[in-house]
Scaffold this active site. Sequence first.
Site, PDB file in Angstrom:
ATOM      1  N   LYS A  99      -0.057   7.939 -23.399  1.00 41.34           N
ATOM      2  CA  LYS A  99       0.729   8.427 -24.730  1.00 41.34           C
ATOM      3  C   LYS A  99       2.181   7.953 -24.876  1.00 41.34           C
ATOM      4  O   LYS A  99       2.445   6.719 -24.948  1.00 41.34           O
ATOM      5  CB  LYS A  99       0.104   9.863 -25.053  1.00 41.34           C
ATOM      6  CG  LYS A  99      -1.418  10.067 -25.170  1.00 41.34           C
ATOM      7  CD  LYS A  99      -2.226  10.129 -24.267  1.00 41.34           C
ATOM      8  CE  LYS A  99      -3.481  10.608 -24.090  1.00 41.34           C
ATOM      9  NZ  LYS A  99      -4.483  10.909 -22.882  1.00 41.34           N
ATOM     10  N   ASP A 101       1.940  20.604 -20.360  1.00 40.06           N
ATOM     11  CA  ASP A 101       1.172  19.289 -20.627  1.00 40.06           C
ATOM     12  C   ASP A 101       2.061  18.344 -21.316  1.00 40.06           C
ATOM     13  O   ASP A 101       2.246  18.492 -22.622  1.00 40.06           O
ATOM     14  CB  ASP A 101      -0.176  19.413 -21.170  1.00 40.06           C
ATOM     15  CG  ASP A 101      -0.898  18.202 -21.636  1.00 40.06           C
ATOM     16  OD1 ASP A 101      -0.108  17.078 -21.474  1.00 40.06           O
ATOM     17  OD2 ASP A 101      -2.098  18.206 -21.412  1.00 40.06           O
ATOM     18  N   ARG A 151     -13.118  15.872 -33.452  1.00 41.11           N
ATOM     19  CA  ARG A 151     -12.526  16.990 -32.749  1.00 41.11           C
ATOM     20  C   ARG A 151     -13.067  18.351 -33.292  1.00 41.11           C
ATOM     21  O   ARG A 151     -12.225  18.821 -34.165  1.00 41.11           O
ATOM     22  CB  ARG A 151     -11.039  16.644 -32.633  1.00 41.11           C
ATOM     23  CG  ARG A 151     -10.493  15.618 -32.052  1.00 41.11           C
ATOM     24  CD  ARG A 151     -10.256  15.711 -30.615  1.00 41.11           C
ATOM     25  NE  ARG A 151     -11.354  15.472 -29.758  1.00 41.11           N
ATOM     26  CZ  ARG A 151     -11.099  15.113 -28.444  1.00 41.11           C
ATOM     27  NH1 ARG A 151      -9.982  14.979 -27.824  1.00 41.11           N
ATOM     28  NH2 ARG A 151     -12.146  15.182 -27.877  1.00 41.11           N
ATOM     29  N   PHE A 156     -18.860  15.202 -25.603  1.00 41.13           N
ATOM     30  CA  PHE A 156     -18.656  14.394 -26.928  1.00 41.13           C
ATOM     31  C   PHE A 156     -18.618  12.796 -26.372  1.00 41.13           C
ATOM     32  O   PHE A 156     -18.680  12.083 -27.551  1.00 41.13           O
ATOM     33  CB  PHE A 156     -17.190  15.033 -27.686  1.00 41.13           C
ATOM     34  CG  PHE A 156     -16.172  15.142 -26.711  1.00 41.13           C
ATOM     35  CD1 PHE A 156     -15.996  16.027 -25.803  1.00 41.13           C
ATOM     36  CD2 PHE A 156     -15.219  13.809 -26.301  1.00 41.13           C
ATOM     37  CE1 PHE A 156     -15.050  16.100 -24.759  1.00 41.13           C
ATOM     38  CE2 PHE A 156     -14.357  13.961 -25.266  1.00 41.13           C
ATOM     39  CZ  PHE A 156     -14.076  14.944 -24.709  1.00 41.13           C
ATOM     40  N   TYR A 187       0.966  -1.250  -0.125  1.00 46.11           N
ATOM     41  CA  TYR A 187       0.045   0.011   0.022  1.00 46.11           C
ATOM     42  C   TYR A 187       0.978   1.383  -0.053  1.00 46.11           C
ATOM     43  O   TYR A 187       0.607   2.100  -0.692  1.00 46.11           O
ATOM     44  CB  TYR A 187      -1.103  -0.087   1.271  1.00 46.11           C
ATOM     45  CG  TYR A 187      -1.984   1.351   1.096  1.00 46.11           C
ATOM     46  CD1 TYR A 187      -3.002   1.065   0.591  1.00 46.11           C
ATOM     47  CD2 TYR A 187      -1.706   2.336   1.785  1.00 46.11           C
ATOM     48  CE1 TYR A 187      -4.111   1.846   0.528  1.00 46.11           C
ATOM     49  CE2 TYR A 187      -2.486   3.397   1.566  1.00 46.11           C
ATOM     50  CZ  TYR A 187      -3.782   3.395   0.860  1.00 46.11           C
ATOM     51  OH  TYR A 187      -4.590   4.278   0.845  1.00 46.11           O
ATOM     52  N   PHE A 193      -7.319  21.950 -24.310  1.00 47.91           N
ATOM     53  CA  PHE A 193      -7.623  20.432 -24.270  1.00 47.91           C
ATOM     54  C   PHE A 193      -8.996  20.281 -23.484  1.00 47.91           C
ATOM     55  O   PHE A 193      -9.082  20.882 -22.546  1.00 47.91           O
ATOM     56  CB  PHE A 193      -6.368  19.702 -24.173  1.00 47.91           C
ATOM     57  CG  PHE A 193      -6.750  18.251 -24.039  1.00 47.91           C
ATOM     58  CD1 PHE A 193      -6.846  17.583 -25.509  1.00 47.91           C
ATOM     59  CD2 PHE A 193      -7.052  17.456 -23.199  1.00 47.91           C
ATOM     60  CE1 PHE A 193      -7.336  16.382 -25.821  1.00 47.91           C
ATOM     61  CE2 PHE A 193      -7.676  16.226 -23.255  1.00 47.91           C
ATOM     62  CZ  PHE A 193      -7.489  15.511 -24.651  1.00 47.91           C
ATOM     63  N   THR A 194      -9.776  19.305 -23.940  1.00 51.83           N
ATOM     64  CA  THR A 194     -10.891  19.088 -23.419  1.00 51.83           C
ATOM     65  C   THR A 194     -11.062  18.686 -21.885  1.00 51.83           C
ATOM     66  O   THR A 194     -11.661  19.631 -21.111  1.00 51.83           O
ATOM     67  CB  THR A 194     -11.784  17.902 -23.826  1.00 51.83           C
ATOM     68  OG1 THR A 194     -10.841  16.689 -23.710  1.00 51.83           O
ATOM     69  CG2 THR A 194     -12.017  18.209 -25.343  1.00 51.83           C
TER      70      THR A 194
HETATM   71  N1  F0G Z   1      -3.671  16.314 -22.123  1.00 53.27           N
HETATM   72  C1  F0G Z   1      -3.607  15.872 -23.370  1.00 53.27           C
HETATM   73  C2  F0G Z   1      -2.970  16.769 -24.374  1.00 53.27           C
HETATM   74  C3  F0G Z   1      -4.371  14.615 -24.086  1.00 53.27           C
HETATM   75  O1  F0G Z   1      -4.233  14.454 -25.202  1.00 53.27           O
HETATM   76  C4  F0G Z   1      -5.270  14.036 -23.112  1.00 53.27           C
HETATM   77  C5  F0G Z   1      -5.920  12.876 -23.387  1.00 53.27           C
HETATM   78  C6  F0G Z   1      -4.983  14.464 -21.580  1.00 53.27           C
HETATM   79  C7  F0G Z   1      -4.382  15.441 -21.120  1.00 53.27           C
HETATM   80  C8  F0G Z   1      -5.970  13.795 -20.287  1.00 53.27           C
HETATM   81  O2  F0G Z   1      -5.340  12.560 -20.180  1.00 53.27           O
HETATM   82  O3  F0G Z   1      -7.002  10.827 -20.863  1.00 53.27           O
HETATM   83  O4  F0G Z   1      -5.000  10.368 -19.258  1.00 53.27           O
HETATM   84  O5  F0G Z   1      -7.031  11.731 -18.576  1.00 53.27           O
HETATM   85  N2  F0G Z   1      -6.215  12.577 -24.498  1.00 53.27           N
HETATM   86  C9  F0G Z   1      -6.916  11.462 -24.929  1.00 53.27           C
HETATM   87  C10 F0G Z   1      -7.143  11.687 -26.442  1.00 53.27           C
HETATM   88  C11 F0G Z   1      -8.237  11.120 -24.330  1.00 53.27           C
HETATM   89  O6  F0G Z   1      -7.782  10.664 -27.020  1.00 53.27           O
HETATM   90  O7  F0G Z   1      -6.665  12.523 -26.855  1.00 53.27           O
HETATM   91  P1  F0G Z   1      -6.101  11.526 -19.660  1.00 53.27           P
END
Ligand code: F0G
Length: 466
Positions: free
Chosen positions: A259, A216, A383, A450, A73, A125-126
């Site tokens: 990624k 990021d 997108r 989305f 843990y 970014f979303t």
């Molecule tokens: N920042 C970037 C540039 C991303 O592309 C993503 C995720 C995140 C943050 C968030 O990270 O998914 O690990 O919580 N991108 C995915 C995509 C979902 O399909 O581009 P996460």
Amino acid sequence: MQRRSWAEPFKIKVVEHLRMTTRAERERAIAGAGYNTFLLPSRDVYIDLLTDSGTSAMSDRQWAGMMMGDEAYAGSENFYHLESAVREFYGYRHLIPTHQGRGAEHILSKCCIKPGDSVPGNMYFTTTRAHQELAGGQFVDVIIDEAHDPASLHPFKGDVDLGKLSALIGRVGPARIPYLALHATVNMAGGQPISMANAREVSALCRRHGIRIFMDATRAVENCWFIREREPGYADRPLADILRELCSYTDGCTMSGKKDCLVNIGGFLAVNDDALAEQARNLVVLFEGLHTYGGLAGRDMEAMAIGIAESVSYDHMHARIGQVQYLAGLLEREGVPMVRPVGGHGVFLDARAFLPQLPREQFPAQALAAALYVDSGVRAMERGAVSAGRDPQTGENRYPRLELVRLTIPRRVYTQAHMDVTAESVAGLYQQRGRIVGLRFTYEPESLRFFQARFAPVEGDAVLRR
Ligand code: F0G
């Protein structure tokens, strides 16, 4: 000149079977999914280019590392391996693991943003913007104008516009800017890189005003490959050196390990500041898990530590981006409109140019992604306006200039023949683009719409007429 092809620096040891479907099956599946590719069961997908997130193939070394998971843990051995990998390759002092990138974004936003603050960034970014807004901040786009133009051939379309950043600092004052969010590479612009020169200048400007920079770093190694290819002075430098330099202009990073780091789950927040690290550790225990696992199993941290070291290999990155460029080259020959230059993690089709007959209100990118699935079982992602959501103040739809369909390439997963099939389907659709029908919402969720939204064709009962 004799032709020399690029090829992958690995061979295949395990295969995963894919299910082939008929067009009639796919028509039923996409209607059942409300014309949203996020809602398709993956068993109905042939080539899955929805995302490069968590979809990489791990190496035999990473799988061996999984067996070395120390599932204590507290104070798992794998935490210390990950901490030393982050220190060695990214150069930040404190590591706070999180279950994935948005966990790190949540904690950073909560620690730093006060209601009414402005958070500049090189395009939104979303999930990043959603957490900034949840903490009471307002995202301000400070990317160069070229990023919003799919046809601009600027080599570093991710760069920050120093004029826009200075104007924001002048307007709201540095005290209302908790940090700049620097994306490397810029996902929503099409995987476009930032230049080292820009990172250096942005860092000097921010330091003058006492504004911190958090990167990021989700696809920062891919960014470093572009710096090596395109920026004078870097052609002979190892990617690992370039990465260390890029990180040195920033105060920390949020990371989706799904990624660049070549894992199926995991992420982290890394910072240099002791007090901020302390504050983040206090929050991570509330939202993610103890500060030495942050919601991950020990084995996940081990796989990420190994993946980080693999990600900075030039041969790996050359083949990874080489495959993206191979697909783009096939589409370019057929005149398919797309974001240029091609970015790091996928090919982004320009849906407004692809489907000029569809108004923005009929979500051309959403329709194109659905039609592509019907045609060939290739799953892509919208997108554009659907991803951009509504303005929290006015409630109006946001219509970004970029209305894109992303063909995202998982790392080390698909073959050149899969890219050929994808290109043939996209090119075929482009020739019959008049058959693609626009969409309207039948269900619209409140946040990050989305992911779960549902649609119907604006006329008839098919998104791709026969
Ligand atoms: N920042 C970037 C540039 C991303 O592309 C993503 C995720 C995140 C943050 C968030 O990270 O998914 O690990 O919580 N991108 C995915 C995509 C979902 O399909 O581009 P996460």
